[in-house]
Design an enzyme around this catalytic site. Sequence first.
Site, PDB file in Angstrom:
ATOM      1  N   PHE A 122       0.873  -1.181   0.000  1.00 50.20           N
ATOM      2  CA  PHE A 122       0.000   0.000   0.000  1.00 50.20           C
ATOM      3  C   PHE A 122       0.905   1.224   0.000  1.00 50.20           C
ATOM      4  O   PHE A 122       1.618   1.473   0.989  1.00 50.20           O
ATOM      5  CB  PHE A 122      -0.839  -0.065   1.274  1.00 50.20           C
ATOM      6  N   LEU A 124       1.155   4.934   0.066  1.00 55.87           N
ATOM      7  CA  LEU A 124       0.513   6.231   0.306  1.00 55.87           C
ATOM      8  C   LEU A 124       1.545   7.260   0.766  1.00 55.87           C
ATOM      9  O   LEU A 124       1.674   8.341   0.180  1.00 55.87           O
ATOM     10  CB  LEU A 124      -0.586   6.046   1.368  1.00 55.87           C
ATOM     11  N   PRO A 127       8.096  11.083   0.856  1.00 55.68           N
ATOM     12  CA  PRO A 127       9.117  11.757   1.673  1.00 55.68           C
ATOM     13  C   PRO A 127       8.585  13.019   2.373  1.00 55.68           C
ATOM     14  O   PRO A 127       8.929  13.267   3.523  1.00 55.68           O
ATOM     15  CB  PRO A 127      10.204  12.100   0.645  1.00 55.68           C
ATOM     16  N   ILE A 156       7.482   1.715   2.650  1.00 56.08           N
ATOM     17  CA  ILE A 156       6.398   0.847   2.188  1.00 56.08           C
ATOM     18  C   ILE A 156       6.595  -0.589   2.701  1.00 56.08           C
ATOM     19  O   ILE A 156       7.547  -1.279   2.305  1.00 56.08           O
ATOM     20  CB  ILE A 156       6.289   0.888   0.639  1.00 56.08           C
ATOM     21  N   ILE A 340       9.543  -5.471  35.039  1.00 55.69           N
ATOM     22  CA  ILE A 340       9.355  -6.687  35.849  1.00 55.69           C
ATOM     23  C   ILE A 340      10.530  -7.646  35.653  1.00 55.69           C
ATOM     24  O   ILE A 340      10.944  -8.335  36.580  1.00 55.69           O
ATOM     25  CB  ILE A 340       8.000  -7.358  35.495  1.00 55.69           C
ATOM     26  N   HIS A 341      11.074  -7.672  34.442  1.00 58.94           N
ATOM     27  CA  HIS A 341      12.217  -8.553  34.176  1.00 58.94           C
ATOM     28  C   HIS A 341      13.538  -7.963  34.698  1.00 58.94           C
ATOM     29  O   HIS A 341      14.585  -8.626  34.611  1.00 58.94           O
ATOM     30  CB  HIS A 341      12.344  -8.838  32.673  1.00 58.94           C
ATOM     31  N   GLY A 342      13.514  -6.743  35.181  1.00 54.81           N
ATOM     32  CA  GLY A 342      14.740  -6.127  35.709  1.00 54.81           C
ATOM     33  C   GLY A 342      15.827  -6.081  34.639  1.00 54.81           C
ATOM     34  O   GLY A 342      15.533  -5.789  33.470  1.00 54.81           O
ATOM     35  N   GLU A 366      -0.270   3.448  10.101  1.00 57.84           N
ATOM     36  CA  GLU A 366      -1.730   3.400   9.907  1.00 57.84           C
ATOM     37  C   GLU A 366      -2.401   4.524  10.702  1.00 57.84           C
ATOM     38  O   GLU A 366      -3.474   4.355  11.279  1.00 57.84           O
ATOM     39  CB  GLU A 366      -2.293   2.016  10.269  1.00 57.84           C
ATOM     40  N   GLY A 367      -1.770   5.706  10.693  1.00 56.07           N
ATOM     41  CA  GLY A 367      -2.270   6.873  11.423  1.00 56.07           C
ATOM     42  C   GLY A 367      -1.659   6.939  12.802  1.00 56.07           C
ATOM     43  O   GLY A 367      -1.858   6.047  13.622  1.00 56.07           O
TER      44      GLY A 367
END
Length: 386
Positions: A122, A124, A127, A156, A340-342, A366-367
């Site tokens: 897609f 759209l 640059p 893309i 949590i995993h430090g 996608e916005g």
Amino acid sequence: MALDPDTLAQLLDTVERFVATRLRPLEAQVADEDRIPDAVIEEMRALGLFGLSIPEEHGGLGLTMTEEVQVAFRLGATSPAFRSLIGTNNGIGSQGIVIDGTDEQRAHWLPRLASGEVIGSFCLTEPDVGSDAGSLRTSARRENGHWVIDGTKRYITNGPEAGLFTVFARTDAASKDARGVSAFLVEAGTPGVSLGPNDRKMGQHGAHTCDVVFEGVRVPLEAIIGGPAREGQGFKTAMKVLDRGRLHIGAVCVGIAERLIEDSLRYAMERKQFGEPIAQFQLVQAMLADSRTEAYAARCMVEETARRKEAGRDVSTEAACCKMYASEMVGRVADRAVQIHGGAGYIADYGVERFYRDVRLFRIYEGTTQVQQLVIARNMIREARG
Ligand SMILES: Cc1cc2nc3c(=O)[nH]c(=O)nc-3n(C[C@H](O)[C@H](O)[C@H](O)COP(=O)(O)OP(=O)(O)OC[C@H]3O[C@@H](n4cnc5c(N)ncnc54)[C@H](O)[C@@H]3O)c2cc1C
């Protein structure tokens, strides 16, 4: 038409097992090598994953929106790079043809997209044109019974793999906004189409983006999605496609969040400090509970919006709410998972830091979150005015 409950349960079970036994063990390898093994792509084809949202009459599974989000929840349980490869064929790379294509375009392209023989993309973004997509500069001019396309498209997804580009170009040179834009189907290999090098991205390694450049690319008048009569309607097609895509992305974010919560809980119950599992500490419990609550809220939003869409209601506001909330939510969940995993959360071997980088994209494409906010607020104001 919805699948019968047994067939749906079987499909969901198959996807769940494929993700758990085939894809999850390959996550680190795919990220390191920046490629998905060909054998896995073949298996994804065989499972019908490229054609989830493509109607059955054109070789897809023809899932309804509520069914598609159930599959997307499950695909979210592994690295998003896998989903990215099938994402364009199910979403932005095929839905323009499904929704607005001619019978000939559907018959020609959809079976190939559904089987994964052709990868769709897609085009759209440019640059100098991102959030303000209606101001795009890629041009298409009529010349001797053809359209001639010139312009550069940026970032893309699946550009390097694509066999088909859906290209948005300005067919009315006098226009400055979305009304002068048409959507074209351009086959890879058409003279004048070239690709830039693969982009070096923050995450989602194994999924690829690149510039796609169009220089004097001649296509027939019938290459406009929906045929010549839909000249100037391309942006409307793009917007219809984005609605479904936003819900799909919301569902993927929920799936990833649930995976990260599962990993975090397991780690917290195993890892001991001060003589007991860190899961016993209330400050760690708070992180787990916040993540669980937010992921549950996002799941409910996505399921309810999918139901409303299926019932034929306009869900432009709700789809934007889902995409915004779920993508922001998974960012917070990934951040807590690292916490949590430090130290292990910061070290590549454990994979948590990879997800932390991977999910950052969902707030951008996608916005962006800001674009979703604009969509939601503008719709609110329009509704209030009546
Ligand atoms: C990995 C990846 C894959 C992608 N895949 C595709 C693809 O397949 N096809 C495609 O066409 N594009 C694709 N994109 C492009 C993507 O959709 C755009 O990057 C995105 O829409 C934002 O556009 P931009 O990058 O030009 O940012 P900009 O539009 O320049 O925005 C920069 C910042 O300004 C904010 N901003 C802009 N306008 C406003 C406003 N009016 N109010 C408030 N804030 C604003 C934005 O929210 C953002 O924070 C991809 C991008 C990436 C990174």
